[in-house]
Every structure is written in structure tokens, then in C-alpha cells.
Design an enzyme around this catalytic site. Sequence first.
Site, PDB file in Angstrom:
ATOM      1  N   SER A   4       0.858  -1.186   0.000  1.00  0.00           N
ATOM      2  CA  SER A   4       0.000   0.000   0.000  1.00  0.00           C
ATOM      3  C   SER A   4       0.891   1.231   0.000  1.00  0.00           C
ATOM      4  O   SER A   4       2.091   1.137   0.255  1.00  0.00           O
ATOM      5  CB  SER A   4      -0.900   0.009   1.230  1.00  0.00           C
ATOM      6  OG  SER A   4      -0.133   0.443   2.336  1.00  0.00           O
ATOM      7  N   LYS A   5       0.263   2.377  -0.230  1.00  0.00           N
ATOM      8  CA  LYS A   5       1.087   3.573  -0.312  1.00  0.00           C
ATOM      9  C   LYS A   5       1.481   4.135   1.054  1.00  0.00           C
ATOM     10  O   LYS A   5       2.195   5.121   1.124  1.00  0.00           O
ATOM     11  CB  LYS A   5       0.409   4.624  -1.183  1.00  0.00           C
ATOM     12  CG  LYS A   5      -0.959   5.030  -0.746  1.00  0.00           C
ATOM     13  CD  LYS A   5      -1.536   5.991  -1.769  1.00  0.00           C
ATOM     14  CE  LYS A   5      -2.998   6.194  -1.518  1.00  0.00           C
ATOM     15  NZ  LYS A   5      -3.704   6.812  -2.603  1.00  0.00           N
ATOM     16  N   ARG A   6       1.015   3.480   2.111  1.00  0.00           N
ATOM     17  CA  ARG A   6       1.361   3.979   3.442  1.00  0.00           C
ATOM     18  C   ARG A   6       2.880   4.049   3.672  1.00  0.00           C
ATOM     19  O   ARG A   6       3.385   4.910   4.340  1.00  0.00           O
ATOM     20  CB  ARG A   6       0.738   3.097   4.528  1.00  0.00           C
ATOM     21  CG  ARG A   6      -0.592   3.606   5.031  1.00  0.00           C
ATOM     22  CD  ARG A   6      -1.176   2.647   6.039  1.00  0.00           C
ATOM     23  NE  ARG A   6      -1.262   1.302   5.475  1.00  0.00           N
ATOM     24  CZ  ARG A   6      -0.726   0.236   6.008  1.00  0.00           C
ATOM     25  NH1 ARG A   6      -0.054   0.321   7.129  1.00  0.00           N
ATOM     26  NH2 ARG A   6      -0.865  -0.947   5.436  1.00  0.00           N
ATOM     27  N   LYS A   7       3.578   3.080   3.097  1.00  0.00           N
ATOM     28  CA  LYS A   7       5.022   3.001   3.383  1.00  0.00           C
ATOM     29  C   LYS A   7       5.891   3.680   2.320  1.00  0.00           C
ATOM     30  O   LYS A   7       7.095   3.566   2.338  1.00  0.00           O
ATOM     31  CB  LYS A   7       5.410   1.527   3.470  1.00  0.00           C
ATOM     32  CG  LYS A   7       4.738   0.808   4.616  1.00  0.00           C
ATOM     33  CD  LYS A   7       5.777   0.055   5.420  1.00  0.00           C
ATOM     34  CE  LYS A   7       5.210  -0.471   6.717  1.00  0.00           C
ATOM     35  NZ  LYS A   7       4.234  -1.524   6.496  1.00  0.00           N
TER      36      LYS A   7
END
Length: 493
Positions: free
Chosen positions: A264-267
Site C-alpha cells: 500500500s502507499k502507506r510506506k
Amino acid sequence: MASQISPHVRVRFAPSPTGYLHVGGARTALYNYLYAKKNGGEFILRIEDTDEARSTQESLRGVVDDMVWLNLLWAEGVDPVTLKDVGPLGPYRQSERQDIYKKYADELLNAGKAYYCFLTDEEIEKQREEALKAGRSPHVNSPYQDWTLDQAKAKIAEGGKAVVRFKTRELKKDYILNDQVRGEVRFPSDMVGDFVILRSGGMPVYNFCCVIDDHLMKMTHVFRAEEHLPNTLRQMMIYEAFGWQLPEFGHMALILDEDRQKLSKRKGAVACGLLKEEGYLPSAVLNFIALLGWSHPEGKEIMSVDDMIQAFDISRLNHSGAIFDRVKFKWMNAQHLRALPNADLWKAIQPFLAREKMELPQDPVWQDKSISLFKPYMEVLADAIELYKPLNDKSYVILPEADETMKWEPTKAVLTAWRDLVAALPNEFMTEDEFLKLQDEVKNKTGAKGKNLFMPIRVAVIGKPHGAELKILVPLIKKSSLLARAEQALAKI
Ligand code: GLU
């Protein structure tokens, strides 16, 4: 009758233009592309835009631009500039193929393999609750599957709203897929109930369009993400209903974050457009994503697309999840970046330097020298910004962190000596050796040493007492600029 699939390889990437191109999508595109190139076949771009509410032209533009950036170019699909159809088997945008889907849906309706279903959402929900309570499968059990087509048409003529459902009741028990990545996959057909192929407005659903298009566009292989595996059962049923030959399927394992969660783009960036903005090179992105689930037979890590084409073999795809290791990604980008000829790397960093409106020498010799010196410190192109900033006269300011250094007793003498020695230099630029010698002369002249010597000189060059190595920077700064900066520093005391 089973249609004959040509032995000539045809594969496709079929994005839904509902967002940006994600690294997972790019990997799907890449594997299809490599397979086509390896086998002298065609790579096709089909646009799956039947979800009217979520598909946008802007997203399509972005996906196409990202594919072009990655140089994953297609033989048929939409024109990369005008987005108009190109190729003999179009349209390649599903939104423009409604008539085709309708015709094939009618064929299934006429053959009694699909039916109009008038169940309302409430009725379906009620059925589901009752089935669950009674421990039965929650699939829809539509009374309309036994209606004749004429009966249904009469109800529609009276204003009845119907979806078209694919009839699964008479299908065989198990479906077996010989997946090119996962091996044998067995699906019990009762995994699915009578599924919708046309919505009530007449808009077809993904599984139906996908089969019709893969067949009419003569796809020989379908390589896509593992999350489509349940769809594959429905698609196999549709192929069977038409008597069409199945393409070969291969389902690729998920890409996972370092903590083994779905990427996901969280990291960090997962959108190709963002990777481009951060200064990843397309060659490095392709190299890195190629290795998310595939490996070179000789364990080669740094590869060009040609190397990948040579070595690509779908049987080497891994069926367990691949970890997206961002540290390795950066390292790999650095390898690709450092392998570029200096002139190409100079060109590649221009959009990044332009963001900061830097004014740097036009001289190609200077540019080449700067790249040679900075290359070892660059991992992504955006690193050039911080590296080049000290060379840009307009960025020179004396920062508050220099305040203390400026108060030291020997600073004024050091700065004066530095300025005078720089002024006496014969050439426009000094070499690293000349710089080191000059620094020693300042030391001899003033008696200052250690931080009392180095920090004021740093302030006179970069405006702060800590930071980049002067012996690398100073040879890249013009004598006149060094003098102007030294004067500015002296004026602060
Ligand atoms: N439009 C689908 C997606 O973006 C494509 C699935 C397929 O390749 O069949 O996931």
C-alpha cells in the site's frame, strides 16, 4: 464449435482507468510485454472502462503516460498521444464495445444459458439471509431461470427491470485450470451462483467483457494478478458456454510490503508517477518489478529490458508473494543511475534542478565534471537537488546555524585569508589539490586549525558549518562566486 486460437502469441494488459498505474499493474504489464517480446508476439493494451462511475479520461491519460515512460509500448490499443483506437481488432476501449457484448449476451439468452432476472436487491438480500440461516449456500436462487425468453421479454416490455444472469445450474461439478504459474487449480463450480453478466441498464460486467474481448482479440495467454483467480472460474464457464477455446492463464502472486501486508502507499510511493517524480529511472523500475516474483536463471540482478526478454520464462514465476523491499529498490536505482553516461545523467536531472530554478554553468566540461563528482552520492535523481544547490549562487545564504562559528575569534582572520588567497588564484576553477593546498595556507597564515579553520571556510562556501565535502564542491564553484560568497560572509561579522 471450438474456435482455433492462433499459435502466434498475443497478450494484453487490461487496466481499468479508475486510478493511477500502480507498481503491481506495471509488473503485470511488464510480464505480458516480456512474454510477447520473448515469443515474437504482440502486446496489446485494452482499456477496461465499463465502470462508468469510476473510469476517468484523466486516469487513462495517466496510465498511458506511465506506460510510455516505462517504455512498455503496445502494438494495438489506444494511441499514446490521441488515445484513439489503433489496431485491427478494436475498439480497444470496452466502453465502445457495448453492441458487441449485447450481441453475445443475446446469444446466451437465446441458447438458454443466461436469463433475465427480475429479483430486486431486497429480495436477493432476504434470500441470502434465509439461506445462511438454513446453512445453505448464499448464492442467488432465481425463480426467473425457468422463465421462457418470451415471458421475460413481455415483462421487460411492461417496464420490468432485469439483469442478465449466467445460468450455472447445469454446469459440471469441478473446473480445472492448468495455471502457468500456480499449476493445477481446482474450482468446485458451486463456488459461484448465477452471476450477473449484464446490469439492468445493459452495461456488461468485467467477467463477461473480458472473455468476449480476450476471444475476439485473439489472446493466447492471460497473465494477471492472483486476485483475479475467482473470476477465472466464471470466465471459464463463459468460454465453455460459447464453445470457445480457453487461452492459457497465469496468475501472479501478490506484491507484499516488508511487513507481509498487501502493498500500500502507506510506506512509500507505489504509483509509477510518484516514482518518476522521486527520480527513479524507468530502467530501474522495470528491473526491480521484474524481480518481484521472477528470477533470472543465472541469478543476475541488474538487468536491462533486453536481458529480461532473453531470459524471461513464465515457468520461473514464483507463486508465493514477493516482498517490495524499498531499500533494495533505491540501491537498484543507484546502480542504473551510475551506469548512465554522464551526459545522459545530466539530462535526466534537469527537470529536478529546474524545480529549484537553479542557474548552473552551461559548459559541458563543467557539467561532466560535476556529474563525475556527484554520481557516487546519487541514488535517485531528486538527490541532485541537494547536491547541486550549493553550486547555485542564488541559493547561497548564511544560515542561522553559522551564527556560532561567525562569533569565534579566529573566524575573521580565516575568512580574510581565504578570500585573499582565492583572489590570487590564476584560474577560474581550482582543482581539489589546489583547494587542499589553499586550506593549508590559510592555516599557516592564521594559525587557526581544526574546526576553527574548517568551519568558517565552509560557511564562506556553503553558508553553514556542516555539510557536503568542500574538496568536492569547491572545484565546481567559479572563483568569482567563491569571492562573492566570502565577501558576504565577512560582511556578517
Ligand atoms: N481490468 C482488470 C484489472 O485492472 C484486468 C483484469 C484482467 O487482466 O483480466 O484488474
